[in-house]
Scaffold this motif. Structure first.
Motif, PDB file in Angstrom:
ATOM      1  N   ALA A   1      43.259  -1.143  13.114  1.00 24.52           N
ATOM      2  CA  ALA A   1      43.273  -0.794  11.697  1.00 24.52           C
ATOM      3  C   ALA A   1      44.591  -0.128  11.313  1.00 24.52           C
ATOM      4  CB  ALA A   1      42.101   0.121  11.378  1.00 24.52           C
ATOM      5  N   GLY A   2      45.128   0.696  12.208  1.00 28.01           N
ATOM      6  CA  GLY A   2      46.394   1.334  11.907  1.00 28.01           C
ATOM      7  C   GLY A   2      47.519   0.335  11.713  1.00 28.01           C
ATOM      8  N   VAL A   3      47.547  -0.720  12.542  1.00 30.28           N
ATOM      9  CA  VAL A   3      48.576  -1.755  12.375  1.00 30.28           C
ATOM     10  C   VAL A   3      48.373  -2.500  11.059  1.00 30.28           C
ATOM     11  CG1 VAL A   3      49.472  -3.906  13.345  1.00 30.28           C
ATOM     12  CG2 VAL A   3      48.918  -2.003  14.851  1.00 30.28           C
ATOM     13  N   ILE A   4      47.107  -2.788  10.708  1.00 32.88           N
ATOM     14  CA  ILE A   4      46.823  -3.492   9.453  1.00 32.88           C
ATOM     15  C   ILE A   4      47.351  -2.708   8.265  1.00 32.88           C
ATOM     16  CG2 ILE A   4      44.947  -4.177   7.882  1.00 32.88           C
ATOM     17  CD1 ILE A   4      45.268  -6.174  10.049  1.00 32.88           C
ATOM     18  N   PHE A   5      47.139  -1.391   8.265  1.00 29.94           N
ATOM     19  CA  PHE A   5      47.553  -0.574   7.133  1.00 29.94           C
ATOM     20  C   PHE A   5      49.039  -0.224   7.177  1.00 29.94           C
ATOM     21  CE2 PHE A   5      43.108  -0.188   6.412  1.00 29.94           C
ATOM     22  CZ  PHE A   5      42.952   0.228   5.090  1.00 29.94           C
ATOM     23  N   ALA A   6      49.639  -0.227   8.367  1.00 28.07           N
ATOM     24  CA  ALA A   6      51.033   0.193   8.480  1.00 28.07           C
ATOM     25  C   ALA A   6      52.018  -0.936   8.192  1.00 28.07           C
ATOM     26  CB  ALA A   6      51.292   0.763   9.874  1.00 28.07           C
TER      27      ALA A   6
ATOM     28  N   PRO B   1      51.191  -8.059   9.548  1.00 33.19           N
ATOM     29  CA  PRO B   1      51.223  -7.919  11.017  1.00 33.19           C
ATOM     30  C   PRO B   1      50.889  -9.222  11.715  1.00 33.19           C
ATOM     31  CG  PRO B   1      49.221  -6.954  10.119  1.00 33.19           C
ATOM     32  CD  PRO B   1      50.074  -7.335   8.953  1.00 33.19           C
ATOM     33  N   GLY B   2      51.625  -9.513  12.779  1.00 33.63           N
ATOM     34  CA  GLY B   2      51.355 -10.691  13.578  1.00 33.63           C
ATOM     35  C   GLY B   2      50.399 -10.397  14.715  1.00 33.63           C
ATOM     36  N   ALA B   3      50.107 -11.452  15.493  1.00 36.91           N
ATOM     37  CA  ALA B   3      49.151 -11.309  16.585  1.00 36.91           C
ATOM     38  C   ALA B   3      49.674 -10.348  17.649  1.00 36.91           C
ATOM     39  CB  ALA B   3      48.860 -12.672  17.197  1.00 36.91           C
ATOM     40  N   VAL B   4      50.981 -10.385  17.917  1.00 37.81           N
ATOM     41  CA  VAL B   4      51.545  -9.505  18.944  1.00 37.81           C
ATOM     42  C   VAL B   4      51.417  -8.047  18.526  1.00 37.81           C
ATOM     43  CG1 VAL B   4      53.642  -8.888  20.192  1.00 37.81           C
ATOM     44  CG2 VAL B   4      53.131 -11.299  19.738  1.00 37.81           C
ATOM     45  N   ALA B   5      51.726  -7.760  17.265  1.00 43.24           N
ATOM     46  CA  ALA B   5      51.621  -6.377  16.786  1.00 43.24           C
ATOM     47  C   ALA B   5      50.178  -5.893  16.799  1.00 43.24           C
ATOM     48  CB  ALA B   5      52.205  -6.281  15.374  1.00 43.24           C
ATOM     49  N   LEU B   6      49.255  -6.766  16.414  1.00 46.54           N
ATOM     50  CA  LEU B   6      47.846  -6.368  16.404  1.00 46.54           C
ATOM     51  C   LEU B   6      47.335  -6.106  17.811  1.00 46.54           C
ATOM     52  CD1 LEU B   6      46.489  -8.842  13.712  1.00 46.54           C
ATOM     53  CD2 LEU B   6      46.707  -6.369  13.486  1.00 46.54           C
ATOM     54  N   MET B   7      47.714  -6.966  18.768  1.00 49.86           N
ATOM     55  CA  MET B   7      47.282  -6.752  20.144  1.00 49.86           C
ATOM     56  C   MET B   7      47.896  -5.480  20.713  1.00 49.86           C
ATOM     57  SD  MET B   7      47.289  -9.333  23.420  1.00 49.86           S
ATOM     58  CE  MET B   7      45.962 -10.298  22.706  1.00 49.86           C
ATOM     59  N   ALA B   8      49.165  -5.227  20.402  1.00 48.22           N
ATOM     60  CA  ALA B   8      49.802  -3.999  20.882  1.00 48.22           C
ATOM     61  C   ALA B   8      49.104  -2.778  20.299  1.00 48.22           C
ATOM     62  CB  ALA B   8      51.281  -3.995  20.506  1.00 48.22           C
ATOM     63  N   GLY B   9      48.723  -2.854  19.031  1.00 45.06           N
ATOM     64  CA  GLY B   9      48.034  -1.731  18.402  1.00 45.06           C
ATOM     65  C   GLY B   9      46.683  -1.460  19.022  1.00 45.06           C
TER      66      GLY B   9
ATOM     67  N   ALA C   1      42.821  -3.588  29.035  1.00 45.29           N
ATOM     68  CA  ALA C   1      41.773  -4.609  29.060  1.00 45.29           C
ATOM     69  C   ALA C   1      40.888  -4.529  27.820  1.00 45.29           C
ATOM     70  CB  ALA C   1      40.922  -4.443  30.327  1.00 45.29           C
ATOM     71  N   THR C   2      40.523  -3.311  27.429  1.00 44.91           N
ATOM     72  CA  THR C   2      39.680  -3.153  26.251  1.00 44.91           C
ATOM     73  C   THR C   2      40.416  -3.585  24.992  1.00 44.91           C
ATOM     74  OG1 THR C   2      38.578  -1.290  27.325  1.00 44.91           O
ATOM     75  CG2 THR C   2      38.295  -1.506  24.956  1.00 44.91           C
ATOM     76  N   GLY C   3      41.670  -3.181  24.875  1.00 40.88           N
ATOM     77  CA  GLY C   3      42.432  -3.571  23.690  1.00 40.88           C
ATOM     78  C   GLY C   3      42.579  -5.069  23.558  1.00 40.88           C
ATOM     79  N   ALA C   4      42.830  -5.740  24.661  1.00 42.11           N
ATOM     80  CA  ALA C   4      42.978  -7.200  24.612  1.00 42.11           C
ATOM     81  C   ALA C   4      41.678  -7.868  24.184  1.00 42.11           C
ATOM     82  CB  ALA C   4      43.413  -7.710  25.982  1.00 42.11           C
ATOM     83  N   ALA C   5      40.556  -7.422  24.729  1.00 38.94           N
ATOM     84  CA  ALA C   5      39.274  -8.041  24.378  1.00 38.94           C
ATOM     85  C   ALA C   5      38.834  -7.675  22.977  1.00 38.94           C
ATOM     86  CB  ALA C   5      38.208  -7.610  25.387  1.00 38.94           C
ATOM     87  N   THR C   6      39.094  -6.442  22.554  1.00 38.49           N
ATOM     88  CA  THR C   6      38.673  -5.995  21.236  1.00 38.49           C
ATOM     89  C   THR C   6      39.335  -6.805  20.136  1.00 38.49           C
ATOM     90  OG1 THR C   6      38.368  -3.769  22.133  1.00 38.49           O
ATOM     91  CG2 THR C   6      38.462  -3.951  19.765  1.00 38.49           C
ATOM     92  N   MET C   7      40.511  -7.326  20.397  1.00 39.54           N
ATOM     93  CA  MET C   7      41.171  -8.185  19.415  1.00 39.54           C
ATOM     94  C   MET C   7      40.274  -9.334  18.987  1.00 39.54           C
ATOM     95  SD  MET C   7      44.251  -7.738  18.188  1.00 39.54           S
ATOM     96  CE  MET C   7      44.705  -9.440  17.881  1.00 39.54           C
TER      97      MET C   7
END
Length: 691
Positions: free
Chosen positions: A468-473, A477-485, A608-614
């Motif tokens: 959500a922070g990447v979406i609002f910031a 945002p692209g897929a790489v930025a969202l996954m990094a977030g 691992a959680t961040g990657a799957a949560t995407m």
């Protein structure tokens, strides 16, 4: 020299005058701050003369007399109600992490109101209270029935409440997303809004609180006897079941009334008693007033009586301060956030700060043992079978589908036509399930807690907050930025837990409580974001439910590659994962670099959680289910359990993806919600079945 006479079991020591004075001054200072915030919000509004008559008052006077004034009063009453509800639940269950939120009571009321609002609005003609009370009572009944099978052990009660709450929230969110015309109003209501239009809500909640206070006073003595333990209390002639039923009924009534009138206001029932205990301990300089599972009684300064008196006061203070901050922000920015969302912003950090100071507050675990689990002498055969089942399942799901006329097996031409759309989502779903299972296995071995998972320990909530922070910031945002977030958010949530687990060996309940605090903080921020009504907020809301419908081959392969890399890294850390469940001192004595190992494994689980949560959102319980299934299948060694859990997680998520596509054909249900609807009831059955 005279010798102090020993205190009788179950007796309560009175607070010294200096301690009472310090507590009173502290609370008065807090309420004074809340009053100042309210007065700042009312600045510029004319005060109407008594008696109030709307016919002779200006619009600004009506706004003050029938909007702002009842809002300030209802914040006090609702906070006191939730504080008393949480204190009663903690005392009767002898569980310091029990409250209407962690036991799923508020989520039950939420589900009942959402379903009634959308599917049967005529039932609301008699008001929201009967509906909310029914949902809260049903959720509480399920949790109590589950806990009774395990002797009301703390972790069992909380995990049962979280599972029931997750299932209820998943259903409510799915129904809400399906009916867009109710979306904004339900999102705001779910956040817990204290906006008032008259004094009717104040009168109704005040009546409930007064009746509950009288009932709590009458129950104080039986609860003091119950603090000796169920066996000891029964030996003294106490009807243990009746006392538990009455105390829980009072707590559920309070929580249901607040949910019906104001929506979901989380964390106050947990933070209020925690602050009360801190005041009773630190300011009075006496023993901690907290339930002790291993001890004979509820000991401490003021004991049960002090806790039941002070918890409503601290609950009222917390909610009043939160609402004062909301009003101040609204005056400065013009944006009104639901107060219930802000309570997590206050309560989450507060509870995290309190954890190291609550020495002795969390009793040692009393979970009944599961017995000796099976251990396969040749686990390779099972692992090969699971791998073949995963590949075969994916192949079958490519060929099987639904058409308007019913179920069908696609011919070769249809398979070629649908394969570019269906194959990426199957790969992504399997990779997300494997990643969540790896994270769950790592966390369970890292914390030596069989109930640890990304969802329970707040990792998924942190990942969602990063997304959500990447979406609002970022504007686009692209897929790489969202996954990094999402990865950074998950790792940050685990880093907060590391701040406590690295200092001392905490019991599982304390680690679980820290995870609940992190989850509450993340949920509060997300609720505040979504309550703004911004278009980006609705994008976050849709993502929270989880969906694989729009994924293409490149992101799917990237997720699969990430899952494989994480699996390889987890296997490389197999020795660490084998030693950590033995405890910190033992592992360190065997040559394990404890701090470095914990940091590395926390980063691994967060990634691992961040990657799957995407893909699946934060609502899946695959990270809790898959490691349990692997262990019960006899995969005892760390490497075997990691591999088996990853394969089982992939199978579970493939099944969830198939169900999400087919259950509501021709419409598609959210993947993460469907996975939670599969996983939560299964785990409840697992917890309640006979050994």
């Amino acid at each position: 020299m005279s010798r102090a006479r020993p205190e009788a079991p179950g007796a309560e020591r009175s607070l010294p005058p200096n301690g009472l004075r310090a507590i009173a001054l502290t609370l008065l200072a807090g309420f004074a701050l809340a009053l100042v915030l309210w007065l700042l919000a009312a600045r510029g509004l004319p005060w109407p003369a008594l008696p109030w008559d709307p016919q002779t008052m200006s619009l600004d006077q009506i706004l003050l007399a029938y909007g702002l004034a009842p809002r300030g009063v209802i914040a006090l009453i609702a906070g006191a109600s939730l504080g008393l509800s949480g204190a009663l639940l903690q005392v009767v269950l002898r569980n310091p992490i029990a409250d209407p939120t962690t036991l799923g009571i508020s989520a039950g009321a939420q589900l009942a109101l959402v379903l009634t609002t959308i599917l049967a609005p005529s039932l609301l003609e008699a008001g929201r209270w009967p509906v909310a009370m029914t949902g809260a009572a049903a959720a509480a009944g399920l949790v109590m029935a589950t806990g009774a099978r395990r002797g009301f052990a703390p972790v069992t009660m909380v995990i049962a409440g979280m599972l029931i709450g997750l299932t209820a929230s998943a259903l409510a969110t799915a129904v809400t997303l399906a009916r867009g015309e109710y979306l904004l109003s339900l999102v705001i209501w779910n956040g817990g809004s204290l906006v008032q239009q008259d004094w009717s809500g104040v009168r109704a909640l005040l009546l409930v609180l007064c009746c509950a206070a009288v009932a709590a006073a009458l129950l104080a003595r039986p609860l003091r006897v119950l603090s000796l333990g169920a066996a000891g209390a029964a030996g003294l002639g106490l009807n243990v079941a009746l006392v538990r039923l009455l105390a829980v009924a009072v707590a559920v009534t309070l929580a249901g009334a607040v949910s019906a009138e104001l929506g979901l206001i989380g964390f106050v029932g947990l933070a209020g008693p925690a602050v009360a205990r801190l005041l009773l301990t630190r300011l009075a300089g006496t023993a901690l007033a907290a339930p002790r599972l291993a001890g004979p009684r509820l000991a401490g300064a003021g004991g049960i009586g002090g806790l039941l008196i002070l918890a409503p006061v601290t609950g009222a203070l917390i909610l009043s301060l939160a609402d004062g901050l909301v009003l101040s922000l609204a005056r400065q920015t013009g944006e009104m956030f639901p107060t219930g969302a802000v309570t997590g912003l206050i309560g989450g950090p507060l509870l995290i700060w309190l954890l190291p100071r609550l020495r002795g507050a969390t009793p040692p675990g009393q979970e009944a043992p599961e017995g000796v689990l099976p251990r396969r002498p040749r686990p390779a055969r099972l692992l090969v079978a699971l791998a073949c089942a995963t590949l075969l399942g994916a192949a079958l799901l490519v060929w099987i589908g639904r058409v308007p006329g019913g179920w069908a097996v696609l011919d070769a031409d249809s398979v070629r036509a649908f394969l570019p759309m269906r194959l990426p989502r199957l790969i992504a779903a399997a990779a997300a399930g494997a990643a969540l299972a790896l994270a769950g296995t790592v966390l369970q071995r890292l914390s030596a807690n069989p109930l640890a998972s990304p969802e329970v320990l707040g990792v998924s909530g942190g990942a969602a907050l990063g997304y959500a922070g990447v979406i609002f910031a970022l504007a686009a945002p692209g897929a790489v930025a969202l996954m990094a977030g999402t990865m950074a958010g998950g790792a940050l949530a685990l880093a907060l837990l590391l701040a406590f687990t690295a200092r001392r060996d905490m019991p599982p309940e304390r680690v679980l409580l820290a995870g609940i605090a992190v989850s509450a903080l993340a949920s509060a921020v997300l609720s505040a974001m979504m309550a703004t009504g911004d278009a980006r907020a609705f994008r976050v809301l849709g993502w929270l439910s989880g969906s694989s419908s729009g994924i293409t081959m490149a992101p799917a392969l990237a997720l699969a590659g990430t899952a494989l890399a994480l699996w390889a890294a987890a296997l490389a850390a197999g020795r660490w994962l084998a030693l950590l469940p033995l405890g910190g001192p033992v592992a360190q004595g065997l040559g394990l670099p404890l701090t470095q190992a914990r940091i590395a494994l926390i980063v691994l689980a967060g990634l691992a959680t961040g990657a799957a949560t995407m893909l699946v959102g934060p609502l899946s319980f695959v990270g809790l289910m898959a490691p349990h299934l692997a262990r019960r299948a006899g995969l005892a060694r760390a490497a075997d359990q990691l591999t088996g859990a990853a394969l089982i997680g992939a199978l579970l998520m493939l099944a969830a993806d198939f169900g999400a596509r087919m259950a509501g054909f021709p419409y598609e249900l959210p993947l993460g919600l469907f996975a939670s609807l599969i996983g939560a009831p299964w785990l409840l059955w697992l917890m309640t079945r006979p050994r």
